[in-house]
Motif scaffolding. Structure first.
Motif, PDB file in Angstrom:
ATOM      1  N   GLU A 115     108.532 -56.675 -59.131  1.00  0.00           N
ATOM      2  CA  GLU A 115     109.604 -57.198 -58.281  1.00  0.00           C
ATOM      3  C   GLU A 115     110.552 -56.093 -57.817  1.00  0.00           C
ATOM      4  OE1 GLU A 115     113.042 -60.700 -58.286  1.00  0.00           O
ATOM      5  OE2 GLU A 115     112.163 -60.026 -60.177  1.00  0.00           O
ATOM      6  N   ASP A 116     110.844 -55.158 -58.696  1.00  0.00           N
ATOM      7  CA  ASP A 116     111.784 -54.098 -58.333  1.00  0.00           C
ATOM      8  C   ASP A 116     111.272 -53.304 -57.136  1.00  0.00           C
ATOM      9  OD1 ASP A 116     114.151 -52.419 -58.808  1.00  0.00           O
ATOM     10  OD2 ASP A 116     112.686 -50.890 -59.373  1.00  0.00           O
ATOM     11  N   ARG A 117     109.999 -52.915 -57.158  1.00  0.00           N
ATOM     12  CA  ARG A 117     109.425 -52.169 -56.035  1.00  0.00           C
ATOM     13  C   ARG A 117     109.293 -53.064 -54.805  1.00  0.00           C
ATOM     14  NH1 ARG A 117     109.668 -46.961 -55.768  1.00  0.00           N
ATOM     15  NH2 ARG A 117     107.614 -46.656 -54.835  1.00  0.00           N
ATOM     16  N   MET A 118     108.992 -54.341 -55.042  1.00  0.00           N
ATOM     17  CA  MET A 118     108.839 -55.282 -53.933  1.00  0.00           C
ATOM     18  C   MET A 118     110.144 -55.457 -53.165  1.00  0.00           C
ATOM     19  SD  MET A 118     107.630 -59.285 -54.141  1.00  0.00           S
ATOM     20  CE  MET A 118     109.206 -59.871 -54.792  1.00  0.00           C
ATOM     21  N   MET A 119     111.264 -55.363 -53.860  1.00  0.00           N
ATOM     22  CA  MET A 119     112.564 -55.581 -53.231  1.00  0.00           C
ATOM     23  C   MET A 119     113.300 -54.271 -52.930  1.00  0.00           C
ATOM     24  SD  MET A 119     112.354 -58.744 -52.918  1.00  0.00           S
ATOM     25  CE  MET A 119     113.965 -58.995 -52.168  1.00  0.00           C
ATOM     26  N   THR A 120     112.599 -53.141 -53.052  1.00  0.00           N
ATOM     27  CA  THR A 120     113.203 -51.838 -52.759  1.00  0.00           C
ATOM     28  C   THR A 120     112.807 -51.365 -51.367  1.00  0.00           C
ATOM     29  OG1 THR A 120     113.184 -51.193 -55.100  1.00  0.00           O
ATOM     30  CG2 THR A 120     113.375 -49.420 -53.474  1.00  0.00           C
ATOM     31  N   LYS A 121     113.808 -51.138 -50.525  1.00  0.00           N
ATOM     32  CA  LYS A 121     113.538 -50.610 -49.186  1.00  0.00           C
ATOM     33  C   LYS A 121     113.275 -49.115 -49.265  1.00  0.00           C
ATOM     34  CE  LYS A 121     116.519 -53.913 -46.737  1.00  0.00           C
ATOM     35  NZ  LYS A 121     117.653 -54.046 -45.784  1.00  0.00           N
ATOM     36  N   MET A 122     112.475 -48.636 -48.360  1.00  0.00           N
ATOM     37  CA  MET A 122     112.221 -47.200 -48.307  1.00  0.00           C
ATOM     38  C   MET A 122     113.391 -46.491 -47.638  1.00  0.00           C
ATOM     39  SD  MET A 122     108.913 -45.178 -46.831  1.00  0.00           S
ATOM     40  CE  MET A 122     108.736 -43.401 -47.081  1.00  0.00           C
ATOM     41  N   ASP A 123     113.763 -45.378 -48.211  1.00  0.00           N
ATOM     42  CA  ASP A 123     114.813 -44.545 -47.628  1.00  0.00           C
ATOM     43  C   ASP A 123     114.155 -43.503 -46.722  1.00  0.00           C
ATOM     44  OD1 ASP A 123     116.917 -42.973 -46.954  1.00  0.00           O
ATOM     45  OD2 ASP A 123     117.447 -42.370 -49.007  1.00  0.00           O
ATOM     46  N   PRO A 124     114.304 -43.637 -45.408  1.00  0.00           N
ATOM     47  CA  PRO A 124     113.637 -42.703 -44.496  1.00  0.00           C
ATOM     48  C   PRO A 124     114.023 -41.247 -44.722  1.00  0.00           C
ATOM     49  CG  PRO A 124     114.476 -44.619 -43.297  1.00  0.00           C
ATOM     50  CD  PRO A 124     115.051 -44.672 -44.680  1.00  0.00           C
ATOM     51  N   ASP A 149     108.661 -48.658 -41.363  1.00  0.00           N
ATOM     52  CA  ASP A 149     107.827 -49.847 -41.583  1.00  0.00           C
ATOM     53  C   ASP A 149     108.067 -50.474 -42.954  1.00  0.00           C
ATOM     54  OD1 ASP A 149     106.822 -48.977 -39.190  1.00  0.00           O
ATOM     55  OD2 ASP A 149     104.720 -49.235 -39.734  1.00  0.00           O
ATOM     56  N   PHE A 150     108.622 -49.690 -43.883  1.00  0.00           N
ATOM     57  CA  PHE A 150     108.759 -50.164 -45.268  1.00  0.00           C
ATOM     58  C   PHE A 150     110.208 -50.513 -45.614  1.00  0.00           C
ATOM     59  CE2 PHE A 150     105.116 -47.332 -44.986  1.00  0.00           C
ATOM     60  CZ  PHE A 150     104.106 -48.123 -45.513  1.00  0.00           C
ATOM     61  N   THR A 151     110.988 -50.809 -44.588  1.00  0.00           N
ATOM     62  CA  THR A 151     112.385 -51.175 -44.836  1.00  0.00           C
ATOM     63  C   THR A 151     112.567 -52.686 -44.944  1.00  0.00           C
ATOM     64  OG1 THR A 151     112.796 -51.115 -42.440  1.00  0.00           O
ATOM     65  CG2 THR A 151     113.287 -49.106 -43.699  1.00  0.00           C
ATOM     66  N   GLN A 152     111.485 -53.437 -44.750  1.00  0.00           N
ATOM     67  CA  GLN A 152     111.575 -54.890 -44.876  1.00  0.00           C
ATOM     68  C   GLN A 152     111.193 -55.308 -46.293  1.00  0.00           C
ATOM     69  OE1 GLN A 152     108.893 -57.065 -42.381  1.00  0.00           O
ATOM     70  NE2 GLN A 152     109.704 -59.069 -42.953  1.00  0.00           N
ATOM     71  N   THR A 153     112.002 -56.192 -46.897  1.00  0.00           N
ATOM     72  CA  THR A 153     111.693 -56.696 -48.239  1.00  0.00           C
ATOM     73  C   THR A 153     111.640 -58.218 -48.221  1.00  0.00           C
ATOM     74  OG1 THR A 153     114.048 -56.735 -48.815  1.00  0.00           O
ATOM     75  CG2 THR A 153     112.793 -54.762 -49.412  1.00  0.00           C
ATOM     76  N   PRO A 154     110.698 -58.801 -48.958  1.00  0.00           N
ATOM     77  CA  PRO A 154     109.499 -58.127 -49.489  1.00  0.00           C
ATOM     78  C   PRO A 154     108.564 -57.744 -48.341  1.00  0.00           C
ATOM     79  CG  PRO A 154     109.336 -60.515 -49.795  1.00  0.00           C
ATOM     80  CD  PRO A 154     110.692 -60.261 -49.205  1.00  0.00           C
ATOM     81  N   PRO A 155     107.617 -56.832 -48.544  1.00  0.00           N
ATOM     82  CA  PRO A 155     107.137 -56.238 -49.790  1.00  0.00           C
ATOM     83  C   PRO A 155     107.736 -54.879 -50.127  1.00  0.00           C
ATOM     84  CG  PRO A 155     105.581 -55.780 -48.065  1.00  0.00           C
ATOM     85  CD  PRO A 155     106.712 -56.521 -47.423  1.00  0.00           C
ATOM     86  N   GLY A 156     108.578 -54.305 -49.255  1.00  0.00           N
ATOM     87  CA  GLY A 156     109.245 -53.049 -49.564  1.00  0.00           C
ATOM     88  C   GLY A 156     108.284 -51.931 -49.937  1.00  0.00           C
ATOM     89  N   MET A 157     108.671 -51.167 -50.965  1.00  0.00           N
ATOM     90  CA  MET A 157     107.892 -49.998 -51.385  1.00  0.00           C
ATOM     91  C   MET A 157     106.586 -50.376 -52.081  1.00  0.00           C
ATOM     92  SD  MET A 157     109.176 -47.120 -50.473  1.00  0.00           S
ATOM     93  CE  MET A 157     108.417 -45.975 -51.620  1.00  0.00           C
ATOM     94  N   LEU A 158     106.472 -51.629 -52.495  1.00  0.00           N
ATOM     95  CA  LEU A 158     105.247 -52.046 -53.182  1.00  0.00           C
ATOM     96  C   LEU A 158     104.035 -51.904 -52.273  1.00  0.00           C
ATOM     97  CD1 LEU A 158     104.019 -53.243 -55.749  1.00  0.00           C
ATOM     98  CD2 LEU A 158     104.483 -55.525 -54.833  1.00  0.00           C
ATOM     99  N   ALA A 159     104.222 -52.168 -50.992  1.00  0.00           N
ATOM    100  CA  ALA A 159     103.114 -52.018 -50.042  1.00  0.00           C
ATOM    101  C   ALA A 159     102.659 -50.568 -49.966  1.00  0.00           C
ATOM    102  CB  ALA A 159     103.540 -52.519 -48.662  1.00  0.00           C
ATOM    103  N   LEU A 160     103.607 -49.651 -49.933  1.00  0.00           N
ATOM    104  CA  LEU A 160     103.256 -48.224 -49.877  1.00  0.00           C
ATOM    105  C   LEU A 160     102.564 -47.787 -51.167  1.00  0.00           C
ATOM    106  CD1 LEU A 160     103.389 -45.669 -48.170  1.00  0.00           C
ATOM    107  CD2 LEU A 160     105.627 -45.182 -49.169  1.00  0.00           C
ATOM    108  N   ASP A 161     103.030 -48.310 -52.309  1.00  0.00           N
ATOM    109  CA  ASP A 161     102.382 -48.000 -53.591  1.00  0.00           C
ATOM    110  C   ASP A 161     100.920 -48.445 -53.576  1.00  0.00           C
ATOM    111  OD1 ASP A 161     104.814 -47.058 -54.449  1.00  0.00           O
ATOM    112  OD2 ASP A 161     105.335 -48.854 -55.592  1.00  0.00           O
ATOM    113  N   ASN A 162     100.689 -49.642 -53.051  1.00  0.00           N
ATOM    114  CA  ASN A 162      99.314 -50.157 -52.992  1.00  0.00           C
ATOM    115  C   ASN A 162      98.434 -49.301 -52.088  1.00  0.00           C
ATOM    116  OD1 ASN A 162      99.723 -52.330 -54.721  1.00  0.00           O
ATOM    117  ND2 ASN A 162     100.239 -53.751 -53.080  1.00  0.00           N
ATOM    118  N   MET A 163      98.987 -48.892 -50.940  1.00  0.00           N
ATOM    119  CA  MET A 163      98.212 -48.074 -50.006  1.00  0.00           C
ATOM    120  C   MET A 163      97.831 -46.739 -50.634  1.00  0.00           C
ATOM    121  SD  MET A 163     100.501 -48.981 -46.625  1.00  0.00           S
ATOM    122  CE  MET A 163      99.681 -47.868 -45.498  1.00  0.00           C
TER     123      MET A 163
END
Length: 755
Positions: A319-328, A383-397
């Motif tokens: 959840e923490d990564r899912m709700m974390t926005k990416m800092d450009p 692209d990763f500033t929307q939560t969810p999925p936030g940084m979790l999507a980048l982790d999965n990729m």
């Protein structure tokens, strides 16, 4: 017609008043009495009348209790539960009984103490007795016995080990039962007591009853007190609990996982990931997989629930990564995107770092980010500033790119070389897929109190969510190709609605979700088996399934069909009604939920074959089949039922407590209201049983059956019946209106008179 009057002195049979209950009352050494109890009279007056009948003085020292296995005392609060034909027992009052047991458990005789503790463990289930015993400071006495009793009888333990083990077992059982009533706060216990209970987890590993109760006490301490959580966490380690999972007793394994779940659930956010790392180091997942899930025995409902809770708590770490926005502006995060590009396009040469080549570098990066399927080609971090999925999507990729590199490169290059209108945007698809997987697994939601829906495949890999994503992203790419999705539709929809995904792609995501959900419902035992299930659920197969379901539920709209539906609908509803009543006659086993789920009691309820009486009663354990009517002690005439209420309107859902506020429990709750204040409270085992019982009860009361199950059954049965009746009209188009009536013939010479 003459009227015949009955003689003045003739007796007319009248039904007994509703407040009169006929019972039998026992007293040791005396012949049982048959008696009519007036529920309007004070209970003390009734007890006095009974005592006078046996010439017993001091009636205030006596009480009535049920003569069944429960032995529960009858009070002003529960006296409405007395039914006609009940067998009661005259016994000592709860206050006097509590006083006597309080003295007996302090006896110097080991045999007397053992017998007293056994009785205490039995009586403590009754809240009336429990209140009296607690008023005598009985909880403190038990805790003192636990803290000091071991040393006091340590010398006797070798020669009287069975007696000592039984004594400690009964002491802990009584303690657990007394605390379950919620009268005493858990915050009152000392560190010495916690240390002693924690020591039993190791010391008495071979004594099942002591180990069970010790684990149950530890779990309740953790769940009911934040202060005690911290103390228990200091005294008990995962290493001490793991050996109990490697045994063969499923009940001990269930209690052990329950303690781990409680520690996991109550851990502060900053400690939860640390605890997850410890569980990984101790190989908890593989131990559960080997000794629980793949053991040569069936998994019972309680174990399934605890595995489900552990599964939910494990996924909630995301959840923490899912709700974390990416800092450009975060270079470390941007490096992940650079790594994705490097792995995909490693073969391409890098231009020299000169002022002229810098522009080429930016142009090349922009081109590559477009091939990777990002929305923002210049700065993909956006692209990763929307939560969810936030940084979790980048982790999965990144996980997919590193651990399934060949599949990752194939998907990226395949889509980058495809015509633009048919490319599957990997970046955007990954973001949307991650969000969808979080919704399917309900990441961030607390576990339900009633759900048993765990998936064995998630216990087969340490990075199960990431592997789950890797399988599903390949499925998404495959389904995209099969559906011939186009980027032109995306561009149109993006201009029109501003959404990430165009109608065709929305359809792709819907199909992919259906493929995943259908595969999950089969409960695959491994990720490879899940992947195999998906292979058999291609887009073509999904279309076939949808077509079949649509045909089964097809809604014919022509007027003749609608008239036919209207004509046969009452027959179908009557059929559904009979099915519901037949299910009520078979009966259902319900749980009595409390603060410690493993100690729940069971009770069974069923309708009599003549549909006039509900039979119900408590059970010691879940039955293996139907429970006979004569073994159910209590009865409720259907004629006495005033109403059936559901959800928040139920009396037992209006009480305070976290359990009562659980959404899923609310959706399964219903109550029968009878008399002036009588109530029978239910929590259905699942949604299907909830619909069956609420439908059946409404049918008994002459009300409409309004559940979703009834609507679905009605649609299905109507569709089947209509198709059966229209078999002879296959390939014949049914007109919307009846054909016109032809003109009368010019003569009737063709009519033949049979007379």
């Amino acid at each position: 017609c003459p009227v015949v009057l009955a003689p003045r002195n003739s007796s007319v049979a009248m039904p007994p008043p509703a407040d009169i209950v006929k019972v039998a009352i026992e007293w040791p050494g005396a012949f049982p009495k048959l008696m009519e109890i007036d529920q309007k009279k004070p209970l003390s007056s009734i007890i006095k009348e009974v005592c006078d009948g046996w010439s017993l003085a001091n009636h205030d020292q006596f009480a009535l209790q049920h003569a069944d296995s429960s032995n529960f005392y009858i009070t002003e609060k529960n006296r409405n539960e007395i039914k006609n034909g009940a067998i009661l027992r005259l016994t000592t009052s709860p206050a006097q009984n509590a006083q006597q047991l309080h003295e007996r458990i302090q006896s110097s005789s080991m045999d007397a103490k053992l017998e007293a503790l056994k009785d205490l463990a039995n009586y403590s289930r009754d809240v009336t007795f429990a209140q009296e015993f607690i008023n005598l400071d009985g909880i403190s006495l038990l805790t003192q016995m636990v803290e000091s009793g071991t040393e006091r009888y340590q010398k006797l333990q070798k020669i009287m080990k069975p007696c000592f083990g039984d004594m400690l077992s009964f002491t802990l059982t009584a303690f657990v039962e007394l605390m379950d009533h919620g009268i005493v706060s858990w915050d009152t216990f000392s560190v010495a007591f916690i240390k002693k209970i924690a020591s039993y987890v190791n010391k008495f590993a071979s004594d099942i009853s002591i180990l069970q109760r010790s684990l149950a006490i530890l779990e309740s301490m953790v769940l009911n007190s934040h202060d005690l959580y911290q103390k228990v966490a200091q005294e008990i380690t995962i290493g001490q609990l793991i050996p109990h999972l490697q045994g063969t007793d499923q009940e001990i394994q269930t209690y052990t996982i329950a303690v781990i779940n409680a520690l996991f659930l109550k851990a502060p956010d900053d400690k939860r990931q640390e605890m997850a790392n410890i569980l990984a180091q101790k190989q908890l997942r593989s131990i559960i997989l080997s000794h629980v899930i793949r053991a040569q025995r069936a998994i019972n409902n309680e174990m399934a629930h605890q595995l489900y809770v552990l599964q939910v708590l494990t996924f909630n770490l995301l959840e923490d990564r899912m709700m974390t926005k990416m800092d450009p502006q975060d270079q470390a995060q941007r490096d992940i995107i650079f790594e994705l590009r490097r792995i995909a396009f490693d073969a391409e040469s890098e231009p020299n770092n000169s002022s002229g080549s810098m522009e080429k570098r930016k142009s090349m990066y922009t081109r590559d980010y477009k091939k990777l399927g990002f929305i923002n080609h210049v700065n993909p971090a956006m692209d990763f500033t929307q939560t969810p999925p936030g940084m979790l999507a980048l982790d999965n990729m990144l996980y997919f790119a590193k651990h399934h590199q060949d599949a990752y490169i194939r998907i990226v290059l395949e889509n980058s070389s495809r015509e633009d209108k048919h490319e599957c945007p990997f970046g955007r698809s990954s973001i949307e897929l991650t969000k969808m997987l979080c919704e399917i697994l309900k990441v961030g939601e607390l576990p339900s109190e009633t759900c048993n829906d765990f998936h064995p495949m998630f216990f087969t890999h340490d990075r199960s969510f990431e592997e789950f994503f890797c399988i599903c992203i390949q499925l998404l790419n495959k389904t995209w190709k099969e559906m011939r999705a186009t980027s032109e539709d995306f561009n149109k929809a993006r201009k029109r609605a501003g959404f990430f995904f165009f109608p065709c792609q929305l359809q792709v995501m819907q199909v992919v979700k259906e493929q995943i959900m259908r595969a999950l419902t089969t409960k695959p035992s491994s990720l490879d088996q899940f992947k195999s299930k998906l292979q058999n659920l291609s887009y073509t197969e999904i279309l076939k399934i949808r077509q079949s379901e649509r045909m089964n539920q097809e809604d014919f709209q022509s007027r003749p069909i609608l008239e036919l539906k209207e004509k046969i609908q009452p027959e179908i509803l009557e059929l559904i009604k009979q099915q519901r009543l037949n299910r009520l006659v078979e009966g259902t086993c319900f749980r009595k939920l409390n603060s410690r789920r493993r100690q729940d009691k069971f009770w069974y309820c069923r309708l009599s074959p003549n549909h006039k009486v509900l039979h119900y009663g408590d059970l010691e354990e879940s039955p293996q089949g139907e429970v006979p009517h004569d073994s159910l002690q209590d009865k409720l005439p259907v004629a006495d039922i005033k109403a059936v209420v559901t959800g928040k309107d139920c009396p037992h859902m209006k009480e305070k407590g976290a359990l009562k506020q659980n959404k899923e429990v609310l959706e399964l709750a219903f109550s029968i209201l009878y008399d002036s204040s009588g109530q029978l409270n239910f929590i259905a085992p699942d949604k299907h049983e909830y619909c069956v019982w609420t439908d059946g009860l409404n049918a008994l009361l002459g009300k409409d059956m309004l559940s979703d199950l009834t609507r679905n059954d009605l649609d299905t049965l109507l569709s089947m019946e209509i198709k059966l009746r229209l078999l002879d009209l296959e390939n014949i188009q049914i007109p919307d209106a009846p054909p016109p009536i032809p003109k009368e013939p010019s003569n009737y010479d063709f009519v033949y008179d049979c007379n």
